[in-house]
Motif scaffolding. Structure first.
Motif, short mmCIF file in Angstrom:
data_model
loop_
_atom_site.label_atom_id
_atom_site.label_comp_id
_atom_site.label_asym_id
_atom_site.label_seq_id
_atom_site.Cartn_x
_atom_site.Cartn_y
_atom_site.Cartn_z
N THR A 188 0.89 -1.41 0.16
CA THR A 188 -0.12 -0.03 0.00
C THR A 188 0.87 1.38 0.05
O THR A 188 0.64 2.06 -0.85
N ALA A 189 1.91 1.22 0.72
CA ALA A 189 2.74 2.30 0.78
C ALA A 189 3.56 2.54 -0.39
O ALA A 189 3.61 3.82 -0.89
N ALA A 190 3.82 1.43 -1.00
CA ALA A 190 4.68 1.52 -2.56
C ALA A 190 3.54 1.89 -3.49
O ALA A 190 4.11 2.98 -4.44
N ALA A 191 2.38 1.62 -3.51
CA ALA A 191 1.22 2.13 -4.44
C ALA A 191 1.15 3.56 -4.06
O ALA A 191 0.78 4.41 -5.10
N LEU A 211 0.29 -2.75 -9.76
CA LEU A 211 -1.15 -2.25 -8.84
C LEU A 211 -2.38 -2.57 -9.40
O LEU A 211 -3.16 -3.39 -8.90
N TYR A 212 -2.41 -2.40 -10.85
CA TYR A 212 -3.63 -3.07 -11.40
C TYR A 212 -3.94 -4.62 -11.55
O TYR A 212 -5.01 -4.90 -11.20
N VAL A 213 -2.78 -5.25 -11.59
CA VAL A 213 -2.93 -6.49 -11.69
C VAL A 213 -3.05 -7.18 -10.44
O VAL A 213 -4.09 -8.28 -10.21
N SER A 214 -2.75 -6.74 -9.18
CA SER A 214 -2.81 -6.76 -7.71
C SER A 214 -4.23 -6.86 -7.35
O SER A 214 -4.86 -7.86 -6.79
N ASP A 227 -10.68 -3.13 3.65
CA ASP A 227 -9.38 -2.82 3.98
C ASP A 227 -8.30 -3.46 3.02
O ASP A 227 -7.17 -3.51 3.23
N GLY A 228 -8.91 -4.06 1.68
CA GLY A 228 -7.95 -4.50 0.86
C GLY A 228 -7.08 -3.55 -0.22
O GLY A 228 -7.39 -2.41 0.11
N ILE A 229 -6.42 -4.03 -0.91
CA ILE A 229 -5.51 -3.19 -1.86
C ILE A 229 -6.43 -2.48 -2.78
O ILE A 229 -5.71 -1.48 -3.01
N ALA A 238 -6.42 1.48 -3.76
CA ALA A 238 -5.92 1.56 -4.92
C ALA A 238 -6.91 2.53 -5.86
O ALA A 238 -6.75 3.51 -6.56
N ARG A 239 -8.34 1.99 -5.70
CA ARG A 239 -9.35 2.97 -6.21
C ARG A 239 -9.34 4.16 -5.73
O ARG A 239 -9.61 5.38 -6.34
N GLN A 240 -9.06 4.48 -4.39
CA GLN A 240 -9.05 5.77 -3.83
C GLN A 240 -7.98 6.72 -4.41
O GLN A 240 -8.26 7.72 -4.60
#
Length: 200
Positions: A61-64, A111-114, A127-129, A133-135
Motif C-alpha cells: 500500500t505504501a509503495a502504491a 498495482l492494477y494486476v494485484s 481494507d484490501g488493496i 488503489a481505487r481511492q
C-alpha cells in the motif's frame, strides 16, 4: 535530542523500505515478492521490517501510494500556473519522462494486476488493496480534471492516452517508431524532449 535522532532514523529507514518495495513489487508483483527480498534490498532484518510496517500488504500500500503521488508530483510541477490544453500537454510530456523509469511504470501496472487478482480471489474487502488503489486513482483523476479545467470528458481522454502510453512503453516501442505517430511524439534523441504525448 536522542529521541528525535532515533525517530528521524526510523523515518529514513521507512523511506528506504518504500523505495525498495517499489523496485521489488514492480519486478515481481505482489504475490511474487517476499518481505525477505525487500528486507534484503534495504539491508535490514525481517523483524525490523515488521517494526516499520505491520505486514506485506501495508508495504505494498505504501509503495502504491508512492507511485501515484509521484505521478501527481510530476504532473503538478510540469503544469504549475497552466490550465486547459496547455496544462494537459505539459503533463503529457512530463509523463513520458516519468514512465521512462521502468520501475515506476511497472509498479503502476502491477498495482492494477494485484487489485484484479485480489478481486478474483475474493480478497478485495474494505481494507484490501483494491479499495486503497481505487481511492488513490480517483484522487489523481480529480486533481488532473481540475488542473485541465474541470471537464470530465477531457480528463478521461487524457487518461486514455496515458494508458496507451503505458502499453507502448511496456511493449518496448522506441519513441521514433511509427506507432507513436498519432501522439506527435518524436525520439528524445532527435529532439532532446519527449514531445506532447497527446494527439493533435
Amino acid at each position: 535530542m536522542a529521541r528525535t535522532s532515533m525517530r528521524m532514523s526510523a523515518e529514513e529507514r521507512r523511506e528506504s523500505v518504500v523505495r525498495a518495495a517499489v523496485i521489488e513489487f514492480a519486478r515481481n508483483g505482489y504475490r511474487g515478492t517476499s518481505t525477505e527480498a525487500i528486507a534484503r534490498r534495504v539491508g535490514v532484518s525481517q523483524p525490523y521490517l515488521f517494526r516499520l510496517f505491520p505486514g506485506k500488504q501495508a508495504i505494498f500500500t505504501a509503495a502504491a501510494e508512492r507511485c501515484i503521488e509521484e505521478t501527481w508530483r510530476v504532473f503538478d510541477e510540469a503544469s504549475a500556473g497552466l490550465t486547459g490544453e496547455a496544462a494537459a500537454e505539459a503533463m503529457s510530456e512530463a509523463y513520458l519522462g516519468l514512465v521512462e523509469d521502468g520501475e515506476q511504470l511497472m509498479m503502476q501496472m502491477q498495482l492494477y494486476v494485484s487489485v484484479f487478482a485480489s478481486r478474483m480471489g475474493g480478497e478485495d474487502g474494505e481494507d484490501g488493496i483494491g479499495e486503497t488503489a481505487r481511492q488513490l486513482w480517483e484522487e489523481l483523476f480529480e486533481r488532473v480534471r481540475l488542473r485541465i479545467g474541470g471537464d470530465a470528458a477531457e480528463a478521461t481522454e487524457f487518461f486514455a492516452y496515458g494508458m496507451l502510453i503505458n502499453t507502448l512503453v511496456a511493449l518496448g516501442y522506441p519513441q521514433d517508431h511509427r506507432i507513436w505517430g498519432g501522439f506527435g511524439v518524436q525520439s528524445r534523441a532527435g529532439r532532446g524532449a519527449a514531445g506532447q504525448g497527446r494527439a493533435e
